[in-house]
Design a protein around this motif. Sequence first.
Motif, PDB file in Angstrom:
ATOM      1  N   MET A   1       1.036  -1.240  -0.071  1.00 11.55           N
ATOM      2  CA  MET A   1       0.332   0.168  -0.075  1.00 11.55           C
ATOM      3  C   MET A   1       1.075   1.727   0.124  1.00 11.55           C
ATOM      4  O   MET A   1       1.790   1.394   0.489  1.00 11.55           O
ATOM      5  N   ALA A   2       0.397   2.729  -0.852  1.00 11.69           N
ATOM      6  CA  ALA A   2       1.387   3.207  -0.249  1.00 11.69           C
ATOM      7  C   ALA A   2       0.722   4.797   0.054  1.00 11.69           C
ATOM      8  O   ALA A   2      -0.441   4.380  -0.639  1.00 11.69           O
ATOM      9  N   TYR A   3       1.674   5.182   0.683  1.00 15.19           N
ATOM     10  CA  TYR A   3       1.227   5.870   1.717  1.00 15.19           C
ATOM     11  C   TYR A   3       1.751   7.995   0.851  1.00 15.19           C
ATOM     12  O   TYR A   3       2.324   7.683  -0.173  1.00 15.19           O
ATOM     13  N   THR A   4       0.987   8.772   1.379  1.00 22.71           N
ATOM     14  CA  THR A   4       1.271  10.045   1.072  1.00 22.71           C
ATOM     15  C   THR A   4       2.838  10.501   1.697  1.00 22.71           C
ATOM     16  O   THR A   4       3.032   9.930   2.899  1.00 22.71           O
ATOM     17  N   VAL A   5       2.894  11.346   0.654  1.00 27.40           N
ATOM     18  CA  VAL A   5       4.520  11.392   0.492  1.00 27.40           C
ATOM     19  C   VAL A   5       4.414  13.330   0.634  1.00 27.40           C
ATOM     20  O   VAL A   5       3.741  13.739   0.049  1.00 27.40           O
ATOM     21  N   ILE A   6       5.139  13.750   1.337  1.00 23.80           N
ATOM     22  CA  ILE A   6       4.869  15.071   1.859  1.00 23.80           C
ATOM     23  C   ILE A   6       6.713  16.163   1.630  1.00 23.80           C
ATOM     24  O   ILE A   6       7.378  15.363   2.368  1.00 23.80           O
ATOM     25  N   ARG A   7       6.028  17.229   0.648  1.00 25.31           N
ATOM     26  CA  ARG A   7       7.206  17.985   1.251  1.00 25.31           C
ATOM     27  C   ARG A   7       6.948  19.519   1.813  1.00 25.31           C
ATOM     28  O   ARG A   7       6.158  20.042   1.712  1.00 25.31           O
ATOM     29  N   THR A   8       8.048  20.003   2.598  1.00 22.56           N
ATOM     30  CA  THR A   8       7.685  20.864   3.215  1.00 22.56           C
ATOM     31  C   THR A   8       8.322  22.004   2.797  1.00 22.56           C
ATOM     32  O   THR A   8       9.416  23.034   3.125  1.00 22.56           O
ATOM     33  N   ASP A   9       7.710  22.306   1.475  1.00 23.05           N
ATOM     34  CA  ASP A   9       8.341  23.253   0.490  1.00 23.05           C
ATOM     35  C   ASP A   9       9.016  24.592   1.176  1.00 23.05           C
ATOM     36  O   ASP A   9       9.523  24.959   0.873  1.00 23.05           O
ATOM     37  N   LEU A  10       7.830  25.517   1.106  1.00 24.64           N
ATOM     38  CA  LEU A  10       7.812  26.634   1.926  1.00 24.64           C
ATOM     39  C   LEU A  10       7.045  27.080   3.359  1.00 24.64           C
ATOM     40  O   LEU A  10       5.921  27.531   3.312  1.00 24.64           O
ATOM     41  N   MET A  11       7.557  25.643   4.526  1.00 30.08           N
ATOM     42  CA  MET A  11       6.353  26.154   5.626  1.00 30.08           C
ATOM     43  C   MET A  11       7.842  27.262   6.886  1.00 30.08           C
ATOM     44  O   MET A  11       8.612  26.520   6.843  1.00 30.08           O
ATOM     45  N   SER A  12       6.581  27.502   7.477  1.00 34.12           N
ATOM     46  CA  SER A  12       6.669  28.943   8.294  1.00 34.12           C
ATOM     47  C   SER A  12       8.237  27.636   9.329  1.00 34.12           C
ATOM     48  O   SER A  12       8.839  27.584  10.393  1.00 34.12           O
ATOM     49  N   GLY A  13       7.283  26.238   9.708  1.00 30.98           N
ATOM     50  CA  GLY A  13       8.435  25.864  10.682  1.00 30.98           C
ATOM     51  C   GLY A  13       9.448  24.986  10.403  1.00 30.98           C
ATOM     52  O   GLY A  13      10.469  24.542  11.517  1.00 30.98           O
ATOM     53  N   THR A  14      10.256  25.519   8.867  1.00 34.14           N
ATOM     54  CA  THR A  14      11.103  24.975   9.320  1.00 34.14           C
ATOM     55  C   THR A  14      12.732  26.182   9.448  1.00 34.14           C
ATOM     56  O   THR A  14      13.566  25.320   9.277  1.00 34.14           O
ATOM     57  N   LYS A  15      12.465  26.951   9.445  1.00 33.45           N
ATOM     58  CA  LYS A  15      12.814  28.414  10.151  1.00 33.45           C
ATOM     59  C   LYS A  15      12.089  28.375  11.487  1.00 33.45           C
ATOM     60  O   LYS A  15      13.071  29.364  12.558  1.00 33.45           O
ATOM     61  N   GLN A  16      11.144  28.325  12.066  1.00 27.08           N
ATOM     62  CA  GLN A  16      10.457  29.271  12.941  1.00 27.08           C
ATOM     63  C   GLN A  16      10.105  28.212  14.116  1.00 27.08           C
ATOM     64  O   GLN A  16       8.756  27.653  13.839  1.00 27.08           O
ATOM     65  N   PRO A  17      10.882  27.702  15.387  1.00 23.69           N
ATOM     66  CA  PRO A  17       9.977  26.711  15.937  1.00 23.69           C
ATOM     67  C   PRO A  17       8.928  26.743  15.636  1.00 23.69           C
ATOM     68  O   PRO A  17       8.124  25.553  17.234  1.00 23.69           O
ATOM     69  N   ALA A  18       8.499  28.117  16.536  1.00 20.70           N
ATOM     70  CA  ALA A  18       7.139  28.438  17.139  1.00 20.70           C
ATOM     71  C   ALA A  18       5.773  27.566  16.102  1.00 20.70           C
ATOM     72  O   ALA A  18       4.551  27.314  17.277  1.00 20.70           O
ATOM     73  N   ASP A  19       5.673  27.130  15.335  1.00 24.18           N
ATOM     74  CA  ASP A  19       5.123  27.019  14.226  1.00 24.18           C
ATOM     75  C   ASP A  19       5.288  25.288  13.942  1.00 24.18           C
ATOM     76  O   ASP A  19       4.740  24.612  13.505  1.00 24.18           O
ATOM     77  N   LEU A  20       6.266  24.986  14.719  1.00 22.64           N
ATOM     78  CA  LEU A  20       6.275  23.137  14.873  1.00 22.64           C
ATOM     79  C   LEU A  20       5.472  22.626  16.220  1.00 22.64           C
ATOM     80  O   LEU A  20       5.566  23.473  17.313  1.00 22.64           O
ATOM     81  N   VAL A  21       4.450  21.720  15.827  1.00 22.68           N
ATOM     82  CA  VAL A  21       4.079  21.016  17.242  1.00 22.68           C
ATOM     83  C   VAL A  21       4.137  19.750  17.446  1.00 22.68           C
ATOM     84  O   VAL A  21       5.159  18.989  16.078  1.00 22.68           O
ATOM     85  N   SER A  22       4.638  19.078  18.287  1.00 21.58           N
ATOM     86  CA  SER A  22       5.119  17.595  17.769  1.00 21.58           C
ATOM     87  C   SER A  22       3.407  16.761  19.197  1.00 21.58           C
ATOM     88  O   SER A  22       2.534  17.665  19.948  1.00 21.58           O
ATOM     89  N   LEU A  23       2.498  16.098  18.431  1.00 21.36           N
ATOM     90  CA  LEU A  23       1.042  15.487  18.264  1.00 21.36           C
ATOM     91  C   LEU A  23       1.193  13.916  18.346  1.00 21.36           C
ATOM     92  O   LEU A  23       1.778  13.248  17.730  1.00 21.36           O
ATOM     93  N   ARG A  24      -0.171  14.001  18.680  1.00 20.56           N
ATOM     94  CA  ARG A  24      -0.189  11.931  18.907  1.00 20.56           C
ATOM     95  C   ARG A  24      -1.896  12.112  18.470  1.00 20.56           C
ATOM     96  O   ARG A  24      -2.215  12.413  18.212  1.00 20.56           O
ATOM     97  N   PHE A  25      -1.744  11.124  16.917  1.00 24.19           N
ATOM     98  CA  PHE A  25      -2.979  11.303  16.481  1.00 24.19           C
ATOM     99  C   PHE A  25      -3.616  10.597  16.851  1.00 24.19           C
ATOM    100  O   PHE A  25      -3.121   9.119  17.174  1.00 24.19           O
ATOM    101  N   TYR A  26      -5.388  10.554  16.998  1.00 25.13           N
ATOM    102  CA  TYR A  26      -6.080   9.830  17.646  1.00 25.13           C
ATOM    103  C   TYR A  26      -7.285   9.460  16.853  1.00 25.13           C
ATOM    104  O   TYR A  26      -7.461  10.663  16.129  1.00 25.13           O
ATOM    105  N   ASP A  27      -8.171   8.416  16.407  1.00 20.74           N
ATOM    106  CA  ASP A  27      -9.182   8.451  15.818  1.00 20.74           C
ATOM    107  C   ASP A  27     -10.560   8.829  16.110  1.00 20.74           C
ATOM    108  O   ASP A  27     -10.097   9.121  17.766  1.00 20.74           O
ATOM    109  N   ALA A  28     -11.614   8.528  15.428  1.00 22.08           N
ATOM    110  CA  ALA A  28     -12.798   8.748  16.197  1.00 22.08           C
ATOM    111  C   ALA A  28     -13.041   8.169  17.524  1.00 22.08           C
ATOM    112  O   ALA A  28     -14.149   9.000  18.368  1.00 22.08           O
ATOM    113  N   SER A  29     -12.368   7.116  17.929  1.00 21.64           N
ATOM    114  CA  SER A  29     -13.328   6.280  18.855  1.00 21.64           C
ATOM    115  C   SER A  29     -12.257   7.086  20.148  1.00 21.64           C
ATOM    116  O   SER A  29     -12.126   5.811  21.313  1.00 21.64           O
ATOM    117  N   GLY A  30     -11.765   7.621  19.836  1.00 19.96           N
ATOM    118  CA  GLY A  30     -10.723   8.269  20.835  1.00 19.96           C
ATOM    119  C   GLY A  30      -9.355   7.489  21.053  1.00 19.96           C
ATOM    120  O   GLY A  30      -9.075   7.234  22.062  1.00 19.96           O
TER     121      GLY A  30
END
Length: 165
Positions: free
Chosen positions: A1-30
């Motif tokens: 199965m192929a998944y999405t590939v992303i590029r962060t071409d011109l995202m603030s978070g690459t140079k501005q750490p305040a625009d980055l977050v650490s997250l944990r993903f939860y589904d609809a059932s929590g």
Amino acid sequence: MAYTVIRTDLMSGTKQPADLVSLRFYDASGEVAEVENGVIVKLEGYEDGEREVMKAVAATAGADLNECAIVAGVEVMYDERKKNLDEFINEAGKATRGYIPRSRNIFSVTAEGFVGGTVPKKGDKVGIGAGGKIDAAGTGLGECVDVEVAGRYTYYAIKIDKTEG
């Protein structure tokens, strides 16, 4: 199965750490769940007892971009049989990186990042669709500003709409 590939071409978070977050993903059932890069998530505050990792769920159409992030985990694959970026998915329960969307930021994703694999043409508006994937028929997220073939992947560059109130 192929998944999405992303590029962060011109995202603030690459140079501005305040625009980055650490997250944990939860589904609809929590429950904690795996999540592809390129998924738009709604941030629901910090997890209990945490001051760095935020709880994230799939964003929906019309979500306030100021409460969202774009999943862009670092593609480290411990299974030596996996060699391509489209084989990577952020594992359930692991904290991953997210970029806060800012006006005029640009990121690119492959066709797997769109609802049903339906991709936009250059100049088309896009929105947030089912499962936090990008909806080529929607509006409110941004505009496809370029389509680029780079090696084995075709990337669709999305320029984020105005996020300021």
